[in-house]
Design an enzyme around this catalytic site. Structure first.
Site, PDB file in Angstrom:
ATOM      1  N   PRO A  30      13.153  -2.773 -28.866  1.00 55.82           N
ATOM      2  CA  PRO A  30      12.579  -4.078 -28.494  1.00 55.82           C
ATOM      3  C   PRO A  30      11.455  -3.989 -27.458  1.00 55.82           C
ATOM      4  CG  PRO A  30      14.661  -3.761 -27.383  1.00 55.82           C
ATOM      5  CD  PRO A  30      14.470  -2.575 -28.279  1.00 55.82           C
ATOM      6  N   CYS A  31      10.323  -3.472 -27.905  1.00 61.22           N
ATOM      7  CA  CYS A  31       9.173  -3.332 -27.011  1.00 61.22           C
ATOM      8  C   CYS A  31       8.685  -4.694 -26.514  1.00 61.22           C
ATOM      9  CB  CYS A  31       8.054  -2.560 -27.691  1.00 61.22           C
ATOM     10  SG  CYS A  31       7.581  -3.191 -29.305  1.00 61.22           S
TER      11      CYS A  31
END
Length: 180
Positions: A138-139
């Site tokens: 989950p950048c």
């Protein structure tokens, strides 16, 4: 291991794609303006790869991505990934990002500190910019200093990042200015 198939699937943010190998998920493609463009992005990364029915563990990951993007609190940290193409540094960054729960954020500097040196912040950002598995890694939960969203390479850029954070219920104290 080389990719063995891909599938497209519908989510609350549009039609996404997933590519897998026998080891796990190799890539996630966030929606492009059209399904044809989404497929073209997959083909750029994995030329000639054909669509296929996802194996059960990949279908489970797809179902969990769909649920997360529908606003459910879903933990994707256990989804098997095949990050053979990533460097050791990138894998370290991705492991830290995967531990950020939905609705929470860290900064590039926070991740750099966890890696042992805040001076690595730029390299952390570069690694996240090359993230092959957005949503699972989950950048979008990683912000620049001062809760600014920083960059986001997916279609829609920062607006998409903010939309993902909003879906997850993250509080981002950000008001765009003329200088962003």
């Amino acid at each position: 291991m080389s990719p063995s198939g891909f599938a497209l699937f519908d989510t609350a943010i549009g039609r996404c794609g997933v590519v897998w190998s026998g080891e796990g998920i190799v890539g996630v493609q966030l929606p492009q303006p059209s399904e044809q463009q989404t497929r073209a992005r997959i083909d750029q990364r994995c030329p000639g790869l054909q669509p296929a029915s996802p194996p059960p563990e990949v279908q489970q990951a797809i179902d969990r991505i769909v649920a997360l993007l529908a606003g459910q609190k879903v933990d994707l940290s256990g989804v098997a990934l095949d990050l053979a193409e990533a460097s050791a540094f990138q894998r370290s960054v991705y492991a830290i990002a995967r531990a950020i729960p939905p609705g929470q954020t860290l900064s590039y500097g926070d991740i750099a500190r966890r890696l042992g040196d805040v001076a690595l912040s730029r390299e952390v950002g570069q690694a996240l910019g090359r993230n092959p598995c957005p949503i699972i890694v989950p950048c979008h939960r990683v912000l620049a200093a001062g809760d600014k969203p920083g960059g986001f390479s997916a279609n829609g850029g920062v607006a998409t990042k903010l939309k993902l954070l909003s879906i997850e219920g993250a509080r981002v104290n950000y008001t765009p200015s003329l200088f962003d």
